[in-house]
Scaffold this active site. Structure first.
Site, PDB file in Angstrom:
ATOM      1  N   ASP A  98     131.555 -46.212  54.163  1.00  0.00           N
ATOM      2  CA  ASP A  98     132.536 -45.356  53.486  1.00  0.00           C
ATOM      3  C   ASP A  98     131.466 -44.928  52.366  1.00  0.00           C
ATOM      4  OD1 ASP A  98     135.775 -45.656  53.255  1.00  0.00           O
ATOM      5  OD2 ASP A  98     134.609 -44.139  52.555  1.00  0.00           O
ATOM      6  N   ASP A 199     134.465 -39.808  52.399  1.00  0.00           N
ATOM      7  CA  ASP A 199     135.838 -39.816  51.509  1.00  0.00           C
ATOM      8  C   ASP A 199     135.923 -38.420  51.182  1.00  0.00           C
ATOM      9  OD1 ASP A 199     137.806 -41.489  50.367  1.00  0.00           O
ATOM     10  OD2 ASP A 199     137.018 -40.758  48.532  1.00  0.00           O
ATOM     11  N   GLU A 257     136.642 -37.246  56.082  1.00  0.00           N
ATOM     12  CA  GLU A 257     137.928 -37.454  55.807  1.00  0.00           C
ATOM     13  C   GLU A 257     138.283 -35.903  54.851  1.00  0.00           C
ATOM     14  OE1 GLU A 257     139.618 -39.010  52.306  1.00  0.00           O
ATOM     15  OE2 GLU A 257     141.314 -39.813  53.092  1.00  0.00           O
ATOM     16  N   HIS A 330     143.981 -47.124  55.808  1.00  0.00           N
ATOM     17  CA  HIS A 330     144.469 -47.869  54.521  1.00  0.00           C
ATOM     18  C   HIS A 330     145.426 -46.969  53.523  1.00  0.00           C
ATOM     19  CE1 HIS A 330     140.899 -45.484  53.619  1.00  0.00           C
ATOM     20  NE2 HIS A 330     141.339 -45.495  52.309  1.00  0.00           N
ATOM     21  N   ASP A 331     145.329 -45.599  53.932  1.00  0.00           N
ATOM     22  CA  ASP A 331     146.264 -44.846  53.122  1.00  0.00           C
ATOM     23  C   ASP A 331     147.654 -44.584  53.888  1.00  0.00           C
ATOM     24  OD1 ASP A 331     143.499 -42.634  52.367  1.00  0.00           O
ATOM     25  OD2 ASP A 331     144.355 -44.523  51.186  1.00  0.00           O
TER      26      ASP A 331
HETATM   27  O1  TEU Z   1     141.939 -40.556  50.444  1.00  0.00           O
HETATM   28  C1  TEU Z   1     142.188 -39.050  50.069  1.00  0.00           C
HETATM   29  C2  TEU Z   1     143.562 -38.639  49.968  1.00  0.00           C
HETATM   30  O2  TEU Z   1     143.626 -37.746  50.330  1.00  0.00           O
HETATM   31  C3  TEU Z   1     144.433 -39.601  49.748  1.00  0.00           C
HETATM   32  O3  TEU Z   1     144.737 -39.058  48.540  1.00  0.00           O
HETATM   33  C4  TEU Z   1     145.574 -40.094  50.606  1.00  0.00           C
HETATM   34  O4  TEU Z   1     145.741 -38.476  51.338  1.00  0.00           O
HETATM   35  C5  TEU Z   1     146.791 -40.127  49.848  1.00  0.00           C
HETATM   36  O5  TEU Z   1     146.326 -41.360  49.441  1.00  0.00           O
HETATM   37  C6  TEU Z   1     147.767 -40.388  51.175  1.00  0.00           C
HETATM   38  O6  TEU Z   1     149.054 -40.897  50.540  1.00  0.00           O
HETATM   39  C7  TEU Z   1     140.827 -40.946  50.123  1.00  0.00           C
HETATM   40  C8  TEU Z   1     140.618 -42.520  50.517  1.00  0.00           C
HETATM   41  O7  TEU Z   1     141.111 -42.669  51.781  1.00  0.00           O
HETATM   42  C9  TEU Z   1     141.796 -43.115  49.396  1.00  0.00           C
HETATM   43  O8  TEU Z   1     142.163 -44.414  49.855  1.00  0.00           O
HETATM   44  C10 TEU Z   1     141.418 -42.964  48.185  1.00  0.00           C
HETATM   45  O9  TEU Z   1     142.425 -43.351  47.062  1.00  0.00           O
HETATM   46  C11 TEU Z   1     141.078 -41.553  47.722  1.00  0.00           C
HETATM   47  O10 TEU Z   1     140.227 -40.850  48.761  1.00  0.00           O
HETATM   48  C12 TEU Z   1     140.080 -41.327  46.566  1.00  0.00           C
HETATM   49  O11 TEU Z   1     139.119 -41.939  46.636  1.00  0.00           O
END
Ligand code: TEU
Ligand code: CA
Length: 561
Positions: A98, A199, A257, A330-331
Site C-alpha cells: 500500500d 492510497d 484508489e 477495509h473502508d
Molecule cells: O481512503 C480514502 C477515502 O476516500 C476514505 O475516506 C473512504 O472513502 C472513506 O473512508 C469511506 O468511508 C484511504 C484509505 O483506504 C483509508 O483507510 C484511509 O483512512 C484514507 O485513505 C486516508 O489514508
C-alpha cells in the site's frame, strides 16, 4: 486487447491488524499472516494486497506513516516481512504494498522538521498557509470531520490535512517531495514486491491557490473542497512522471484508489498508451446507498442504479482501460450485509454477489473474510468502536450537531469502517482463533457459526464457491476478456448479462432479491448448446432456460454457443 498477468489475477486484501495475531498481544502481525499462507493458496488467489505495515502511530491504523522504510513494531520486523515475501513467492503468489503518499504521519521526521520553523528546508514538503482574519486559510472540511486545516502555534500558520490532524498532506508541487517518494518506491520494488495499491492517489495535486469551496451544505461549518483536489490539475503529469521514473522499470501492477473518478477519468488513468496506472478503484458503486449528505445519510440502493453504474464502467473501459471489481475493503461495510442478506439467505446471497464480481470484465478483489461470508457487526456502544472516521463523526454529529445518538449508531451499523475491521474469524475457539490475548477490537459474536475452519470442511461453503469461481476465471479467458452486454435493464430484481468472446458467450443470471422471481430469457440471446459452469443452488442442467423461476438470490452462469 493485450493479455496481462494482472488482468488474469484475483487479488486478496489483508488488513494486517485484524488478520491473525501470532504473539498474543491482540494485534494481527506478519508472522500471523505467514501462518495462513497455505489457507490463501488453498483459496487460489494470485496476488496479496497488504494494507500498510510501515511504522505508524496508528491514528488511522497505519495510513499515517512515520517511516516508509521500517516495519511497524506491532507487526514485527523487516526479517518477518522478507519471510512473508519469500513465503508468497515460493507459493507463486505475488505481493503488492500500500503506497500512502498523499500524506504522512505528523510524527514523520519530514514533518517534525517542517513544523520546526518557516525557513526549515523541509517546510515546503507540506502545505502551510497563514490564517485569514483569525480563521483557517479556507473552508475545506476533513474527511474525518472538522476543518482540513490545523493551526500550529510555533510558526503561527496552518497545515493542510484532508484526513486526520495527524495526517498532514504532502506538497507534491515540490519536486524534492516527488523525488523522495520515487526513491522510496524504488527501494521497495528492488526488494522484489510486485506493485502498489496507491492510497487516494488522485488527491495529490491541489489547485494552486487552494480557494474556498462554495457552500453546498449550509448546516455544516466546513465544505467539501473536493473540486479543488480530486483529479487535480497536475495529476496526470505527476503519475506519468512516477511511471517514467519508477513504475516503467519493473514488471509490476498498480491500482489507484481514486474517490470521485469517472469512467472518462479512468480511461486517462488506465489507458495502456497513457503510461500511468493499470487500474483504479471507482467509488460510484460504493456511493449508490449514500444520500445527498454523504455516506452516513442512509439511502436504500436500487438494482437498476447498480446496473446503470456497472454497465457504464464495463462499457466505457472496454478496450480502453481496465476495471477493478470490488464490493468490499477495509473502508466499506461487509457486502453480504449491504447488498445481500446476512440472515436467512446469507450463504446463497454471498455466493450470488461473488458470482457478480467474478464474472465481469476486470480484476476481482476479495477482502479478508468476504470469502467466508463475514457480516457487519453491531456493538452496543460507541466505546466498542475504534475507527477515527467513526469516532470523529460521532463526536461531531452527537456533541456538536445534537443529532440523536441512536440515529448516529444506526448509520455506524450500516456504513462504519469497523464492520470490515473486526478480527478474521478462523475457528470457534475464543476470539475466533484470531488471538490468545484480548483483541484490539472485539470479534463479531457470530464467529462460532461463521469461521474459516467450518468453511474449509463444508463442500458447499462460500469459501469453496469462491475457490471454484477463481478456478473458472483461470480456465475461461471469456470471463477475463469477454465483452459485457446488459440484459433486462429495467428489472429491479434480476441482474442478467452476457459476455462475448469469439464464438463463445457467457450468460450470467443473478437474482438480487429474497423473492422467488420468474426469469424470461430475452429473445436476443440465441444458442444451440449450453453448459452450466456454476450455480449456488442445485440445478437440473437439462432444464430449459427460456423461462424458469429463480430461487432467492439464485445465481447461474452458463457457457453457451
Ligand atoms: O481512503 C480514502 C477515502 O476516500 C476514505 O475516506 C473512504 O472513502 C472513506 O473512508 C469511506 O468511508 C484511504 C484509505 O483506504 C483509508 O483507510 C484511509 O483512512 C484514507 O485513505 C486516508 O489514508
Ligand atoms: Ca500480534
Amino acid at each position: 486487447m493485450e493479455r496481462k498477468w494482472w488482468k488474469e489475477s484475483v487479488i486478496y486484501q489483508i488488513y494486517p491488524r485484524s488478520f491473525m495475531d501470532s504473539n498474543g498481544d491482540g494485534i494481527g502481525d506478519l508472522q500471523g499472516i505467514i501462518s495462513k499462507l497455505d489457507y490463501l493458496k488453498e483459496l487460489g488467489v494470485d496476488v496479496i494486497w497488504l494494507s500498510p505495515v510501515y511504522q505508524s502511530p496508528n491514528d488511522d491504523n497505519g495510513y499515517d506513516i512515520s517511516n516508509y522504510q521500517e516495519i511497524m513494531d506491532e507487526f514485527g520486523t523487516m526479517e518477518d516481512w522478507e519471510q512473508l515475501l519469500d513465503g508468497l513467492h515460493s507459493r507463486e503468489m505475488k505481493l503488492i504494498m500500500d503506497l500512502v503518499v498523499n500524506h504522512t504521519s505528523d510524527e514523520h521526521p519530514w514533518f517534525i522538521e517542517s513544523r520546526s520553523s518557516k525557513d526549515n528546508p523541509y517546510r515546503d514538503y507540506y502545505i502551510w498557509r497563514s490564517g485569514k482574519n483569525g480563521k483557517e486559510p479556507n473552508n475545506w472540511e476533513s474527511a474525518f470531520s472538522g476543518s482540513a486545516w490545523q493551526y500550529d502555534e510555533k510558526t503561527d500558520e496552518y497545515y493542510l490535512h484532508l484526513f486526520s490532524k495527524k495526517q498532514p498532506d504532502l506538497n507534491w508541487e515540490n519536486p524534492k517531495v516527488r523525488q523522495e517518494v520515487y526513491e522510496m518506491m524504488t527501494w521497495w520494488l528492488d526488494k522484489g514486491i510486485d506493485g502498489f495499491r496507491m492510497d487516494v492517489i488522485n488527491f495529490i495535486s491541489k489547485v494552486e491557490d487552494l480557494p474556498s469551496a462554495p457552500i453546498q451544505n449550509p448546516n455544516k461549518p466546513y465544505q467539501s473542497g473536493g473540486q479543488f483536489f480530486v483529479n487535480g490539475p497536475r495529476i496526470h503529469e505527476f503519475l506519468q512522471e512516477m511511471n517514467r521514473e519508477v513504475l516503467s522499470k519493473y514488471d509490476i501492477m498498480t491500482v489507484g484508489e481514486t474517490p470521485g473518478v469517472t469512467p472518462q477519468d479512468a480511461v486517462l488513468y488506465t489507458g495502456e498508451d497513457r503510461h500511468e496506472l493499470n487500474m483504479v478503484f471507482q467509488f460510484e458503486l460504493m456511493d449508490v446507498d449514500s444520500g445527498p449528505n454523504g455516506k452516513w445519510d442512509l439511502k436504500p440502493w436500487k438494482l437498476t442504479e447498480i446496473k446503470r453504474i456497472m454497465s457504464k464502467w464495463q462499457n466505457e473501459l472496454n478496450g480502453k482501460g481496465w476495471n477493478s471489481l470490488y464490493m468490499n475493503n477495509h473502508d466499506q461495510p461487509r457486502m453480504v450485509s449491504r447488498f445481500g442478506n446476512d440472515t436467512t439467505y446469507r450463504i446463497p446471497s454471498a455466493k450470488m454477489l461473488a458470482t457478480f464480481l467474478h464474472t465481469l470484465q476486470g480484476t476481482p478483489y476479495i477482502y479478508q473474510g468476504e470469502e467466508i461470508g463475514m457480516t457487519n457487526v453491531r456493538f452496543d456502544t460507541i466505546d466498542d468502536y475504534r475507527d477515527i472516521e467513526t469516532l470523529n463523526m460521532y463526536k461531531e454529529y452527537v456533541n456538536e450537531r445534537h443529532i440523536d445518538p441512536q440515529k448516529v449508531m444506526e448509520s455506524i451499523y450500516v456504513k462504519g469502517r469497523d464492520n470490515a475491521r473486526t478480527p478474521m474469524q478462523w475457528d470457534e475457539s475464543e476470539h475466533a482463533g484470531f488471538t490468545t490475548g484480548t483483541p484490539w477490537i472485539a470479534v463479531n459474536p457470530n464467529y462460532k457459526e461463521i469461521n474459516a475452519k467450518k468453511a474449509l470442511e463444508d463442500p458447499d461453503s462460500i469459501f469453496q464457491y469462491y475457490k471454484k469461481l477463481i478456478q473458472l476465471r483461470k480456465e475461461h479467458p471469456i470471463i477475463v476478456y469477454g465483452d459485457y452486454k446488459l440484459l433486462l435493464e429495467d428489472d429491479e430484481k434480476i441482474y442478467a448479462y452476457t459476455r462475448s468472446f469469439g464464438k463463445q458467450k457467457l450468460l450470467v443470471i443473478l437474482n438480487f432479491s429474497k423473492d422467488q422471481v420468474p426469469f424470461h430469457l430475452p429473445e436476443e440471446v440465441q444458442f444451440n448448446s449450453k453448459e452450466l459452469l456454476i450455480s449456488n443452488y442445485s440445478v437440473n442442467e437439462a432444464q430449459e432456460i427460456k423461462q424458469f423461476s429463480l430461487q432467492p438470490y439464485e445465481a447461474r452462469v452458463y457457457l453457451v454457443s
